[in-house]
Enzyme design. Structure first.
Site, PDB file in Angstrom:
ATOM      1  N   TRP A  69      25.358 -41.061   7.453  1.00  0.00           N
ATOM      2  CA  TRP A  69      24.384 -40.584   6.460  1.00  0.00           C
ATOM      3  C   TRP A  69      22.957 -40.620   7.031  1.00  0.00           C
ATOM      4  O   TRP A  69      21.995 -40.814   6.301  1.00  0.00           O
ATOM      5  CB  TRP A  69      24.460 -41.402   5.151  1.00  0.00           C
ATOM      6  CG  TRP A  69      25.849 -41.523   4.625  1.00  0.00           C
ATOM      7  CD1 TRP A  69      26.477 -40.620   3.820  1.00  0.00           C
ATOM      8  CD2 TRP A  69      26.794 -42.589   4.821  1.00  0.00           C
ATOM      9  NE1 TRP A  69      27.762 -41.038   3.534  1.00  0.00           N
ATOM     10  CE2 TRP A  69      27.980 -42.255   4.132  1.00  0.00           C
ATOM     11  CE3 TRP A  69      26.769 -43.782   5.539  1.00  0.00           C
ATOM     12  CZ2 TRP A  69      29.107 -43.074   4.125  1.00  0.00           C
ATOM     13  CZ3 TRP A  69      27.900 -44.593   5.535  1.00  0.00           C
ATOM     14  CH2 TRP A  69      29.043 -44.250   4.830  1.00  0.00           C
ATOM     15  N   HIS A  70      22.856 -40.434   8.354  1.00  0.00           N
ATOM     16  CA  HIS A  70      21.554 -40.583   9.020  1.00  0.00           C
ATOM     17  C   HIS A  70      21.089 -39.272   9.643  1.00  0.00           C
ATOM     18  O   HIS A  70      20.614 -39.241  10.774  1.00  0.00           O
ATOM     19  CB  HIS A  70      21.645 -41.659  10.117  1.00  0.00           C
ATOM     20  CG  HIS A  70      21.926 -43.025   9.586  1.00  0.00           C
ATOM     21  ND1 HIS A  70      22.420 -44.044  10.367  1.00  0.00           N
ATOM     22  CD2 HIS A  70      21.780 -43.543   8.349  1.00  0.00           C
ATOM     23  CE1 HIS A  70      22.577 -45.127   9.618  1.00  0.00           C
ATOM     24  NE2 HIS A  70      22.194 -44.846   8.386  1.00  0.00           N
ATOM     25  N   SER A  71      21.217 -38.185   8.916  1.00  0.00           N
ATOM     26  CA  SER A  71      20.888 -36.868   9.468  1.00  0.00           C
ATOM     27  C   SER A  71      19.408 -36.772   9.809  1.00  0.00           C
ATOM     28  O   SER A  71      18.557 -37.202   9.026  1.00  0.00           O
ATOM     29  CB  SER A  71      21.213 -35.788   8.441  1.00  0.00           C
ATOM     30  OG  SER A  71      22.504 -35.991   7.939  1.00  0.00           O
TER      31      SER A  71
END
Ligand SMILES: Cc1cc2nc3c(=O)[nH]c(=O)nc-3n(C[C@H](O)[C@H](O)[C@H](O)COP(=O)(O)OP(=O)(O)OC[C@H]3O[C@@H](n4cnc5c(N)ncnc54)[C@H](O)[C@@H]3O)c2cc1C
Length: 698
Positions: free
Chosen positions: A537-539
């Site tokens: 979830w670290h785009s």
């Protein structure tokens, strides 16, 4: 030349996520007469249990969630034919209002790379550390030189540290003689130390520390700070090369029955894009800024041919590998399943800032690099080049982060009802990079054309293989260990020494020999990762801050190349501003000017070896400095942010209440069968457009 209608606001933010809340909040606090509008696709989060109680973060991951937007990647051979689904935050506060609250800082050299390698003066660690400190009040430990003690966001160990985490630390201390323990594994500089893991949670109230509440909602009395939710920004409005406003439509998830006629809003001073790594490049492309051939394909007139828009997509690869736990292990599984007694107990505890709802179940870990011959042997020849090129001269960069999590992050509807713990390991600097582009020039709700490109490079698999082996050795020695949860482990061949065991009566001894893996076993691990690896979830990175000729979209002042911007010529240097911000001056408005800039993690030119919330906050703080200067606002002391809980009120320009029950939102069309989307689906999730109900309190 068009006649621009009179401006309704001084500054408009397109996107109301993490970095936007920080910058908008700082600017509003510094000068409350500044008319600021934040346009956000998602909903308000103010005082909602699902946001302020950190332990409810699982609920947002439900496929029915309206507080996340799910981006579906192209099917990929590297992922055994899977389509990876990567969510991003979709509410006021964006990712910070739904995330796991893990407090992990980048390595100092990450930001130094931003400055030197990618030629962004003022973005090195020496300039950003004061801003990192400025965001936080570090309750976890007093008097740590690299932490802050008067910022709006509280950082603590959370309301409960599970015995699973303590066991992990004990086994690590007893078995890993090459690494030590530290009280501060996030000092910005060091790796290879095990430690307890802090959280973005207020240790006194048990509340989530997010910029929505502590930079924005606490300024409810300021009528010049306007938040409009349920609005999808479609494109930037230009007058020649000058950005003058935004065009937007009603968001279809939050307001399915609203008129879709576009509306326009104009800014007298600045238009800011802050829609995150997925939203910001899409808005740029719809505005005619992107690769000319892509724009032509969608019949969009080219304003600026900027081929790097939407490229350079990066994330971290993570695997949560589950182990069965004994009944003594403190875990979140009953809460996740919606067990009423467990939920009621923890809801009561939360009111005192304690219990699992004031925690996240990820209480220990290590940023780890290889040290021993065995480490390097396990990482194998595919990793050798990466080590020599990237890691060897950057001793603060971890190869992976790993640690225990006190839950099964998977589908609890099919897993046996019992306790679990997992071993999570994250590839901190994957080599593979992807891209995200629009699939329609007109429809802002159309799904993106998204290629996450996970595991396209063999070194990325090698890193994960090391993570699996290392964490499995610790897990098997923990006293709560009762065997591997077989559906989510590699499928080793019968007869292999590495074969997973299923139910067992207890752990192996601390001094038991380590498992030996054959080439065939390694292949089974790689196959497993192709099937199970998921997003962290670290785009980031899709509008990279680099020189234009090197694939850049924005310059170090956050201006988009080819558009009129507010670049302040002359000799004012960013480090002076960083120092000034330590004392937070107030602003005086001067000449009105219009400009256009960027502010979210899409600007990251390269990855950071950490969970990304901390970097998003820092980008927000830095942007506030840059905007203040670019607008000619004089800084002579920055207004303090009121952090009292009582001030969180007001700001109620709300959209009509969302419908209570509808079909799945458009985002989900056709997604039902996709593996990975069921991850963390909750027992009691209804397909509603209201708050996802992970934990019900009857
Ligand atoms: C499920 C999840 C768990 C995470 N866990 C952690 C963690 O434990 N620790 C950690 O450090 N980091 C974590 N992160 C990452 C961290 O939260 C993000 O890196 C950070 O929030 C990104 O900030 P941003 O400002 O770049 O974008 P965001 O916070 O994503 O904000 C972008 C905003 O723009 C809005 N938007 C997008 N398109 C449009 C449009 N067209 N019109 C209007 N609005 C639009 C979105 O709705 C969103 O609110 C997690 C993220 C997620 C999603």
């Amino acid at each position: 030349m068009m006649n621009t209608p009179p401006a309704d606001f001084d500054i408009i933010f397109g996107g109301g996520g993490t970095a936007a809340c920080v910058a908008a909040g700082r600017l509003a606090a510094a000068n409350p007469t500044l008319r600021i509008l934040v346009l956000e696709a998602g909903e308000h989060t103010k005082n909602e249990d699902s946001h302020v109680q950190p332990g409810r973060y699982f609920g947002h991951l439900s496929p029915a969630s309206t507080t996340l937007k799910f981006h579906v990647g192209k099917p990929s051979e590297a992922l055994a034919g899977r389509s990876l689904v990567i969510p991003s935050g979709r509410c006021i506060g964006g990712g910070s209002s739904v995330n796991f609250t893990m407090y992990t800082r980048a390595s100092a050299s990450d930001y130094d790379d931003w400055e030197t390698q990618f030629k962004n003066p003022g973005w090195g660690s020496q300039y950003l550390l004061p801003l990192l400190r400025k965001t936080e009040t570090y309750q976890a430990q007093p008097n740590q030189p690299t932490h802050g003690y008067s910022g709006p966001l509280k950082v603590s160990w959370g309301g409960h540290v599970t015995n699973v985490a303590n066991q992990f630390l004990e086994v690590a201390a007893a078995t890993d003689h090459n690494r030590t323990y530290t009280e501060d594994a996030n000092d910005f500089y060091e790796c290879n130390k095990y430690g307890k893991w802090p959280k973005w949670i207020d240790g006194e109230t048990g509340k989530r520390s997010d910029p929505a509440h502590y930079y924005i909602y606490n300024q409810g009395a300021n009528e010049n700070l306007v938040i409009r939710t349920g609005q999808q920004v479609k494109r930037v409005l230009f007058e020649g090369e000058k950005a003058v406003g935004l065009e937007y439509v009603a968001d279809r998830v939050l307001r399915p029955d609203a008129d879709q006629a576009p509306q326009q809003v104009y800014a007298s001073r600045l238009v800011v894009l802050s829609s995150g790594a997925f939203g910001s490049p899409a808005i740029l492309e719809r505005s005619g800024i992107g690769a000319a051939d892509l724009l032509a394909k969608h019949d969009i007139p080219v304003k600026v041919d900027l081929p790097a828009v939407g490229e350079n997509f990066q994330d971290h690869n993570i695997c949560f590998v589950p182990y069965q736990a004994s009944d003594e292990a403190e875990t979140f599984d009953a809460l996740i399943r919606g067990d009423i007694a467990e939920t009621t107990k923890n809801s009561d505890l939360w009111t005192e800032g304690k219990g699992l709802l004031a925690a996240n179940g990820m209480d220990a870990g290590i940023k780890i690099r290889p040290i021993t011959e065995q480490d390097f042997a396990e990482l194998g020849p595919e990793f050798e080049g990466r080590w020599n090129d990237y890691f060897v001269n950057a001793p603060d960069k971890p190869v992976i982060w790993f640690g225990p999590s006190s839950f099964l992050l998977g589908d609890h509807t099919t897993a046996p009802v019992r306790r679990y713990f997992s071993m999570a390991y994250v590839n901190e600097y994957p080599i593979s990079m992807g891209s995200v582009h629009i699939s329609s020039g007109e429809d802002p709700h159309a799904p993106s054309d998204f290629n996450p490109a996970f595991l396209n490079h063999p070194a990325d698999l090698a890193t994960l293989r090391w993570g699996y082996k290392k964490t499995r050795e610790i897990a098997r020695r923990m006293k709560y260990y009762r065997g591997e949860h077989l559906p989510i482990h590699p499928n080793f061949a019968a007869g292999s020494e590495a074969l997973c065991s299923g139910e067992v009566s207890g752990p192996i001894t601390l001094d038991a020999p380590r498992l030996k893996y054959t080439e065939e076993d390694d292949k089974a691990i790689d196959d497993f990762h192709r099937k199970f690896i998921q997003t962290s979830w670290h785009s980031l990175g899709t509008c990279a801050m680099k020189p234009r000729e090197e694939g850049g979209v924005v310059d170090p002042r956050l201006n988009v190349y080819g558009t009129t911007n507010l670049k302040v010529a002359g000799d004012r240097r960013l480090f002076h501003l960083s120092l000034l911000l330590e004392f937070m001056p107030s602003f005086n408005l001067s000449i009105p000017r219009v400009g256009f800039c960027f502010l979210d993690l899409s600007i990251a030119p390269a990855n950071v070896g950490a969970n990304t919330y901390s970097s998003a906050l820092t980008v927000g703080e830095k942007a506030a400095v840059i905007i203040a200067e670019d607008l000619g606002l004089q800084i002579d002391g920055v207004g303090a942010l009121e952090t009292s809980e009582q001030t969180i009120s007001g700001l109620d320009e709300l959209v009509p209440a969302p419908p209570t029950k509808t079909k799945l939102p458009d985002d989900f069309a056709g997604l039902e069968g996709i593996e990975g989307l069921t991850i963390s689906s909750m027992v009691n999730d209804e397909y509603t457009n209201s708050k996802p109900a992970m934990i019900t309190v009857m």
